[in-house]
Design a protein around this motif. Structure first.
Motif: not given
Length: 527
Positions: A415-420, A382-401
């Motif tokens: 990327h593990a947090g992208r599709d949660i 559960a911790f890793r689920t929420e951590q990776t989801a927040q990590a994608w929210e924080t830096h997903g734009e940078f990774l996409t660009a």
């Protein structure tokens, strides 16, 4: 036999000796040694025979160096005699052995034979300008100079996530650095340390976007571990930890989302504090997962950690530590070769309390109640689920660009947090909320949970990737508890696996950062 197996009167007598030694209370030390001509005290340089000679020695010196009791072992020599062997560490890192024979006469315990020996002074591994510790290396002048205050003449290594005026934030990635603006203001935490008198000596490397515990960076190399040259340093506050361990800085300013202060502190033999989530202003900090990100500190001694903590932390009530809880299922995650050392370090906490005037009861064995049939594994998931989801929210734009900017291993974690989906996150959050409530119930003010800071000593750099990943997974199961509940956690360099350090982690209730620092400061000299 353990310390807690001793008679209460001998336990108290030994505690009083420890207090008197640290306070240089010569009359009390004279009482601790048996009167008469047969009492012995030896060290590497001399042998004193008789109480009078020992008393004269005590009166003629300025006091013993302050040190931590790392381990204490006792053996019975009969109904009225015990031998106590203590393993110690001074604030400068020097370790030693103290051996005493205590005998009971007339209903009173006293030392009849004592010997003190010191190990050779530890020497940190040499570092060169090419070692990947610094992103902005120290120069003739500090990057930012502090004024007068309790931290004057101390040097700070700043993790490359904090804004330092006149510099860009690199965040462990060259593409990020190439687009980062030059900062016009210091991060709030940097400003607080400068206001207390510290100098910013350099900007130290971090793992990419702080999403790793290894201290290895595909772009800048492996950060060295000055106390274990063949081993990893731990991350993601790898550069500050290496700088402090090598003596290139006095304070490391870093962050801890899932162990990024506690793990490098453990691997590099340092004190490390993860502060209560949200109590320190994170303005000017590049985050990872905002619900878990906390500012942290690294030092070589507890006294300086307390002073640096006082500069950063708001005022808090200080509760004396009176109860230590140990959960067996957490200790089982530790390398079996270090478990006896861990148990001895936890038992030595009672002596640290005794040295400050409070005799703690023996550690309380207990177990955490996990709010799911999956136990700790489910909580960690559960911790890793929420951590990776927040990590994608924080830096997903940078990774996409910049899809190729990160190393494949670190990119995969984002990327593990992208599709949660939201339902999965809500389920994970319910479990995290229940686990946080259980931890708060188990840790009222004055109680600490003792657990290993990491599941082993620092793995060697040539460790097989599969084994390295299993070590990482076990360590994250230890570190996630304080992170998910936003709790302060202090790593103390008190456990050993052969010659390598492992941290003893103490987790307290929210807002009890100063209580942890005060407790640690009773173990070593704060000067």
């Amino acid at each position: 036999m353990t310390f807690d197996d001793l008679d209460d009167d001998l336990r108290l007598a030994f505690a009083e000796y420890e207090r008197a030694l640290m306070a240089n209370d010569v009359p009390a030390l004279d009482v601790a040694f048996a009167d008469g001509p047969r009492t012995l005290r030896g060290d590497s340089g001399d042998m004193l025979v008789g109480h009078d000679a020992i008393a004269a020695f005590r009166a003629g010196r300025s006091g013993a160096p302050a040190r931590t009791l790392l381990q204490v072992h006792t053996r019975s020599l009969g109904p009225d005699a015990r031998v106590i062997v203590a393993r110690t560490q001074r604030a400068d890192g020097l370790r030693g052995i103290q051996t005493q024979v205590w005998e009971r006469s007339g209903g009173r315990w006293a030392i009849t034979v004592a010997h003190v020996s010191a190990a050779p002074t530890p020497v940190a591994a040499a570092t060169s300008p090419d070692d990947p510790i610094w992103r902005v290396a120290p120069g003739p002048e500090p990057l930012a100079r502090g004024g007068d205050g309790p931290l004057t003449n101390t040097r700070v290594a700043v993790k490359d996530l904090f804004a330092v005026a006149g510099q860009a934030i690199g965040a462990g990635n060259p593409v990020w650095l190439s687009e980062a603006p030059v900062e016009s203001r210091h991060a709030a935490a940097v400003e607080a340390l400068l206001a207390a008198g510290a100098d910013v000596t350099g900007i130290a490397h971090t793992d990419e976007l702080a999403f790793s515990l290894s201290g290895s960076n595909a772009h800048y190399g492996d950060t060295p571990n000055p106390v274990a040259p063949q081993s990893i340093s731990g991350g993601s506050s790898s550069g500050p930890a290496a700088a402090v361990a090598a003596g290139l800085a006095d304070i490391g300013l870093g962050t801890d989302t899932a162990g990024s202060i506690r793990v490098p502190a453990s691997y590099c033999g340092l004190y490390g504090l993860r502060t209560t989530h949200g109590v320190i202003d994170r303005t000017g900090l590049v985050g990872l997962a905002p619900s878990f990100d906390s500012v942290g500190l690294l030092t070589r001694d507890a006294g300086l950690l307390a002073r640096a903590g006082a500069a950063l932390l708001p005022p808090q009530s200080v509760e004396p530590i009176t109860r230590v809880v140990v959960a067996a299922e957490l200790v089982e995650l530790l390398d079996p070769a270090a478990r006896e050392s861990f148990r001895a370090a936890v038992q030595a906490l009672t002596l640290h309390g005794a040295a400050s005037g409070t005799v703690l009861p023996p550690p309380v064995p207990g177990a955490l109640t996990y709010p799911d049939s999956g136990g700790l594994d489910a909580v960690f998931t559960a911790f890793r689920t929420e951590q990776t989801a927040q990590a994608w929210e924080t830096h997903g734009e940078f990774l996409t660009a910049h899809p190729d900017a990160l190393s494949p291993e670190i990119a995969a974690r984002f990327h593990a947090g992208r599709d949660i989906d939201s339902a999965t996150r809500q389920s994970a959050q319910r479990l995290l909320d229940a686990m946080r409530a259980e931890l708060l119930r188990s840790l009222p003010p004055g109680t600490v949970l003792a657990l290993p800071s990491a599941s082993s000593a620092a793995p060697r750099r040539d460790t097989a990737p599969a084994l390295l990943e299993s070590v990482r997974q076990a360590t994250l199961r230890l570190t996630c508890l304080a992170s998910l509940a936003g709790l302060p956690a202090l790593s103390v360099p008190a456990v050993r696996a052969d010659t390598l350090p492992i941290g003893l982690c103490l987790v307290a209730a929210p807002g009890q950062d100063h209580s942890l620092l005060a407790f640690a400061s009773t173990q070593t000299d704060p000067r």
